[in-house]
Design a protein around this motif. Sequence first.
Motif, PDB file in Angstrom:
ATOM      1  N   MET A   1       0.844  -1.193   0.000  1.00 32.99           N
ATOM      2  CA  MET A   1       0.000   0.000   0.000  1.00 32.99           C
ATOM      3  C   MET A   1       0.890   1.258   0.000  1.00 32.99           C
ATOM      4  N   ASN A   2       0.681   2.131  -0.926  1.00 33.42           N
ATOM      5  CA  ASN A   2       1.488   3.358  -0.882  1.00 33.42           C
ATOM      6  C   ASN A   2       0.851   4.373   0.062  1.00 33.42           C
ATOM      7  N   LEU A   3       1.572   5.465   0.247  1.00 32.46           N
ATOM      8  CA  LEU A   3       1.161   6.453   1.247  1.00 32.46           C
ATOM      9  C   LEU A   3      -0.271   6.943   1.021  1.00 32.46           C
ATOM     10  N   ILE A   4      -0.575   7.276  -0.210  1.00 28.75           N
ATOM     11  CA  ILE A   4      -1.901   7.838  -0.482  1.00 28.75           C
ATOM     12  C   ILE A   4      -2.992   6.805  -0.235  1.00 28.75           C
ATOM     13  N   GLN A   5      -2.732   5.572  -0.655  1.00 28.17           N
ATOM     14  CA  GLN A   5      -3.728   4.526  -0.412  1.00 28.17           C
ATOM     15  C   GLN A   5      -3.934   4.326   1.081  1.00 28.17           C
ATOM     16  N   GLU A   6      -2.807   4.322   1.787  1.00 28.79           N
ATOM     17  CA  GLU A   6      -2.840   4.176   3.238  1.00 28.79           C
ATOM     18  C   GLU A   6      -3.697   5.272   3.875  1.00 28.79           C
ATOM     19  N   LEU A   7      -3.413   6.502   3.498  1.00 27.72           N
ATOM     20  CA  LEU A   7      -4.139   7.617   4.094  1.00 27.72           C
ATOM     21  C   LEU A   7      -5.605   7.608   3.674  1.00 27.72           C
ATOM     22  N   ARG A   8      -5.852   7.098   2.490  1.00 22.50           N
ATOM     23  CA  ARG A   8      -7.222   7.061   2.002  1.00 22.50           C
ATOM     24  C   ARG A   8      -8.106   6.160   2.845  1.00 22.50           C
ATOM     25  N   TRP A   9      -7.620   4.955   3.093  1.00 24.66           N
ATOM     26  CA  TRP A   9      -8.502   4.064   3.864  1.00 24.66           C
ATOM     27  C   TRP A   9      -8.642   4.542   5.296  1.00 24.66           C
ATOM     28  N   ARG A  10      -7.658   5.290   5.755  1.00 22.84           N
ATOM     29  CA  ARG A  10      -7.779   5.847   7.107  1.00 22.84           C
ATOM     30  C   ARG A  10      -8.744   7.025   7.156  1.00 22.84           C
ATOM     31  N   GLY A  11      -9.174   7.452   5.997  1.00 25.40           N
ATOM     32  CA  GLY A  11     -10.090   8.593   5.972  1.00 25.40           C
ATOM     33  C   GLY A  11      -9.382   9.897   6.235  1.00 25.40           C
ATOM     34  N   MET A  12      -8.136   9.971   5.812  1.00 22.79           N
ATOM     35  CA  MET A  12      -7.366  11.179   6.089  1.00 22.79           C
ATOM     36  C   MET A  12      -7.146  12.042   4.857  1.00 22.79           C
ATOM     37  N   ILE A  13      -7.856  11.730   3.784  1.00 23.90           N
ATOM     38  CA  ILE A  13      -7.707  12.570   2.602  1.00 23.90           C
ATOM     39  C   ILE A  13      -9.051  13.120   2.171  1.00 23.90           C
ATOM     40  N   GLN A  14      -9.071  14.433   2.043  1.00 22.22           N
ATOM     41  CA  GLN A  14     -10.296  15.096   1.612  1.00 22.22           C
ATOM     42  C   GLN A  14     -10.158  15.502   0.154  1.00 22.22           C
ATOM     43  N   ASP A  15      -9.260  16.432  -0.093  1.00 21.83           N
ATOM     44  CA  ASP A  15      -9.011  16.865  -1.470  1.00 21.83           C
ATOM     45  C   ASP A  15      -7.589  16.504  -1.829  1.00 21.83           C
ATOM     46  N   ILE A  16      -7.373  16.174  -3.084  1.00 27.23           N
ATOM     47  CA  ILE A  16      -6.026  15.865  -3.514  1.00 27.23           C
ATOM     48  C   ILE A  16      -5.823  16.368  -4.935  1.00 27.23           C
ATOM     49  N   MET A  17      -4.675  16.958  -5.149  1.00 29.65           N
ATOM     50  CA  MET A  17      -4.390  17.517  -6.467  1.00 29.65           C
ATOM     51  C   MET A  17      -3.949  16.388  -7.399  1.00 29.65           C
ATOM     52  N   PRO A  18      -4.397  16.415  -8.619  1.00 31.54           N
ATOM     53  CA  PRO A  18      -4.002  15.359  -9.552  1.00 31.54           C
ATOM     54  C   PRO A  18      -2.481  15.285  -9.668  1.00 31.54           C
ATOM     55  N   GLY A  19      -1.955  14.093  -9.720  1.00 28.70           N
ATOM     56  CA  GLY A  19      -0.509  13.943  -9.887  1.00 28.70           C
ATOM     57  C   GLY A  19       0.238  13.771  -8.584  1.00 28.70           C
ATOM     58  N   THR A  20      -0.445  14.011  -7.469  1.00 27.33           N
ATOM     59  CA  THR A  20       0.225  13.937  -6.174  1.00 27.33           C
ATOM     60  C   THR A  20       0.724  12.517  -5.900  1.00 27.33           C
ATOM     61  N   GLU A  21      -0.143  11.560  -6.159  1.00 27.14           N
ATOM     62  CA  GLU A  21       0.204  10.174  -5.879  1.00 27.14           C
ATOM     63  C   GLU A  21       1.415   9.747  -6.729  1.00 27.14           C
ATOM     64  N   GLU A  22       1.399  10.138  -7.998  1.00 25.46           N
ATOM     65  CA  GLU A  22       2.492   9.790  -8.898  1.00 25.46           C
ATOM     66  C   GLU A  22       3.808  10.388  -8.410  1.00 25.46           C
ATOM     67  N   GLN A  23       3.725  11.651  -7.982  1.00 25.66           N
ATOM     68  CA  GLN A  23       4.932  12.318  -7.483  1.00 25.66           C
ATOM     69  C   GLN A  23       5.510  11.559  -6.289  1.00 25.66           C
ATOM     70  N   LEU A  24       4.629  11.152  -5.375  1.00 28.07           N
ATOM     71  CA  LEU A  24       5.108  10.465  -4.175  1.00 28.07           C
ATOM     72  C   LEU A  24       5.696   9.096  -4.512  1.00 28.07           C
ATOM     73  N   ASN A  25       5.161   8.481  -5.545  1.00 27.89           N
ATOM     74  CA  ASN A  25       5.692   7.176  -5.932  1.00 27.89           C
ATOM     75  C   ASN A  25       7.033   7.302  -6.646  1.00 27.89           C
ATOM     76  N   LYS A  26       7.218   8.429  -7.281  1.00 28.53           N
ATOM     77  CA  LYS A  26       8.386   8.629  -8.126  1.00 28.53           C
ATOM     78  C   LYS A  26       9.667   8.774  -7.326  1.00 28.53           C
ATOM     79  N   GLU A  27       9.621   9.589  -6.272  1.00 28.82           N
ATOM     80  CA  GLU A  27      10.873   9.906  -5.575  1.00 28.82           C
ATOM     81  C   GLU A  27      10.574  10.341  -4.146  1.00 28.82           C
TER      82      GLU A  27
END
Length: 425
Positions: A1-27
């Motif tokens: 599970m990557n960070l965004i997926q993790e935070l998502r199931w925890r209910g800790m994400i409301q709004d997210i800018m497109p591309g954020t997940e990709e950026q976090l996976n990249k580096e």
Amino acid sequence: MNLIQELRWRGMIQDIMPGTEEQLNKEMTSAYIGFDPTADSLHIGSLVPILLLVHLQKAGHKPFALVGGATGMVGDPSGKSEERNLLSEEVLKRNQEGVKKQLMQYLDFDPARPNSAEMVNNYDWFKDFTFLHFIRDVGKHITVNYMMSKDSVKKRLEGDSGMSFTEFTYQLVQGFDFYWLYKNKNCKLQMGGSDQWGNIVTGTELIRRKDGGEAFAFTCPLITKADGGKFGKTEKGNVWLDPQKTTPYQFYQFWLNASDEDAEKWIKIFTFLTKDAIDILIHEHKMNPASRTLQKTLALEITVFVHGKEELEKALETTEKLFANQNAPAESLSVDDLEQMEGVIKSIYEKNKIEAGIDIVSFLAETGIFPSKGEARKMVQGGGVSINRKKAGTADINIDAAFLLHKKYILVQKGKKNYYLVEAI
RNA sequence: GGGCAAGUAGCCAAGUGGCCAACGGCAACAGACUGUAAAUCUGUCCUCUUCGGAGUUCGGUGGUUCGAAUCCAUCCUUGCCCA
């Protein structure tokens, strides 16, 4: 599970800018959250952003905690229906120090780590930034039309209390923070509460227009209670992270008192337990709600995180003594039990006055448990006061030496949960 | 600078000469029920009180009146419109 997926199931994400997940996976990505020094301690409302940073660091990214020395001087209009009062500079300074000290304990600042946390204060880059430079270098890039379309601004313009230029400018000040961190610390992501979305987006916009750079953002939902009440408030006000302001016992109790509905939501947000573990807990809790499994686990985990194991032990011990055998007579508590109860408010009273006998109303008022005799009387008559675990139903009870436990203590309860220990000297 | 509107308890909000410590809602606190929950019901909710009352309030000040949150004057604050 990557960070965004993790935070998502925890209910800790409301709004997210497109591309954020990709950026976090990249580096390894540097990200920041700002904390405004509106008080000299953070309260549990700030815990969510703190946890976001902790999750971020755990996922291998680099967290920046920004103390808003400069933004605190301006005042964030988000979510405020009225212009705020400015804090004096000394107060701000003291608050900054307090907030900084607390943030230090939750993140790993060890410089040996490639993704060690860093603390910054936007006052450092704003203090020598002149007004003229600001309006040329920052103001020029953002249109007023853009700024006015923000919710925080729109609401105030439509409302009937108006908004000062100072607060209107706030989003630019915060926006520039992001730009500065982007430029100087390679910080590409900002997080925050969902009320910060507007301010955050101004930052990414500034980065894009000034530098053609790309920056990302996501926000977490604001914590609410199922019954619509304000989160993090008790009779005594805010629940603080500072043990001087909210004792670990009170802190523990706050979480223990969560409703079932809230506990289910909160345990995902405020603990680091895995999804599997939490699913099991929720299941167990539903089988037997009376055991309060969720609340107990939630309170335990979060108290350890904030105050450490040792303080938790003490809080548990006190809880045990005060609540486990509610019907046990107060006389069964030992001197040690009484003296070591942490989080019980202690006060002293003259022994000879008790020996001479005193009416309960005066006693309650003079020990400071109630601010006035009138209030003490009302509460006693309403059945809200217990002495040594026995309900004081009428106001004509006389307190005398017979009430002293171990010849020196009287245990007073205001309501069911607020304990006071009066020592006779 | 001119015109209009508004300012009431922690918040929202009635009240427009006496029946006003001021309707109602929210929040808060306590009680009952429970699981140290939630929901529900009940009580308290400007201050003090010997529970009989007493004192101080309706943006500030001054006035009219036997009597003002309510009328008048003036000032302050805020919003809207015009310049």
